[in-house]
Design an enzyme around this catalytic site. Structure first.
Site, short mmCIF file in Angstrom:
data_model
loop_
_atom_site.label_atom_id
_atom_site.label_comp_id
_atom_site.label_asym_id
_atom_site.label_seq_id
_atom_site.Cartn_x
_atom_site.Cartn_y
_atom_site.Cartn_z
N CYS A 45 2.63 33.16 17.45
CA CYS A 45 1.82 32.75 18.55
C CYS A 45 2.76 32.98 19.88
CB CYS A 45 1.36 31.36 18.29
SG CYS A 45 0.30 31.25 16.83
C1 BEZ Z 1 2.92 31.95 13.86
O1 BEZ Z 1 2.56 31.86 14.72
O2 BEZ Z 1 3.70 32.22 13.53
C2 BEZ Z 1 1.88 31.44 12.53
C3 BEZ Z 1 1.02 30.38 12.84
C4 BEZ Z 1 0.16 29.89 11.83
C5 BEZ Z 1 0.49 30.34 10.45
C6 BEZ Z 1 1.16 31.41 10.24
C7 BEZ Z 1 2.10 31.92 11.27
#
Ligand code: BEZ
Length: 212
Positions: A45
């Site tokens: 994210c």
């Molecule tokens: C991420 O943004 O890395 C992420 C967020 C939630 C679950 C898995 C990855």
């Protein structure tokens, strides 16, 4: 009710990092990219929100506003913003909705309980100036999105809304487009496509971009 391409994008009022947003009023006559990310302070994210901030100028050229969302609250988004800015070397220049009460996530079906009961998946909605949904994509949490693809789709939608054309596989701005098979009158073809066209099949005719 399920949201589809062509559905009216549901209106809402929700708090954001830039203050409360009344969605339809905020969108005005712009196109909008509304997208959810699963959680603040997560690696993928962080890269996505930073990359989109760098692309903002490209969205503005296309008269398009950006609006992010997750189920974290605004205070959390604000704390996370400094990490995004530091690691992605950019300034966050669009609002993030704080959807802790899941009002918008539920309205747009961004929570997929078979994956996770509470977190949003990576949804993308392209919404047009009439507040109609024109594109829906859903990615898993483990895969960062390709936001260059969203720009490509915007180029296609904005072109095909204006001319009687569609865009072929992997099309990019400036490349040949497909003439609507319904247009067969030679006079109309000449008027609409003065640059001429190549006919591979009667239903597959390619012409230079009419706006080029
Ligand atoms: C991420 O943004 O890395 C992420 C967020 C939630 C679950 C898995 C990855």
């Amino acid at each position: 009710m399920a949201l589809h391409i062509g559905s009216l994008a549901p209106d809402f009022t929700q708090d954001s990092t830039e203050g409360p947003i009344e969605f339809h009023k905020w969108a005005g006559n712009h196109w909008v990219i509304l997208f959810s990310h699963p959680k603040d302070f997560t690696p993928v994210c962080t890269t996505e929100l930073g990359y989109l901030a760098k692309l903002k100028g490209e969205f503005e050229k296309r008269h398009t506003k950006i609006l992010a969302l997750s189920v974290d609250d605004v205070a959390s988004h604000k704390r996370w913003t400094s990490d995004i800015e530091e690691t992605q070397k950019t300034k966050l220049n669009y609002p993030i909705l704080g959807d802790a009460d899941r009002k918008v996530s539920k309205l747009y079906d961004m929570i997929h309980p078979e994956w996770n009961d509470t977190l949003t998946v990576r949804s993308v909605f392209v919404i047009d100036p009439n507040h109609k949904i024109r594109l829906i994509i859903t990615y898993p949490a483990s895969t960062g999105r390709n936001f260059d693809e969203i720009l490509r789709v915007l180029d296609s939608l904005q072109l095909t809304d204006k001319f009687s054309v569609s865009t072929p596989v992997n099309w990019k701005h400036g490349e040949e487009v497909v003439i609507a098979p319904s247009i067969t009158d030679p006079k109309v073809l000449k008027e609409k496509f003065p640059k001429g066209y190549r006919e591979l099949k009667p239903y597959l005719r390619l012409t230079p971009p009419p706006n080029g």
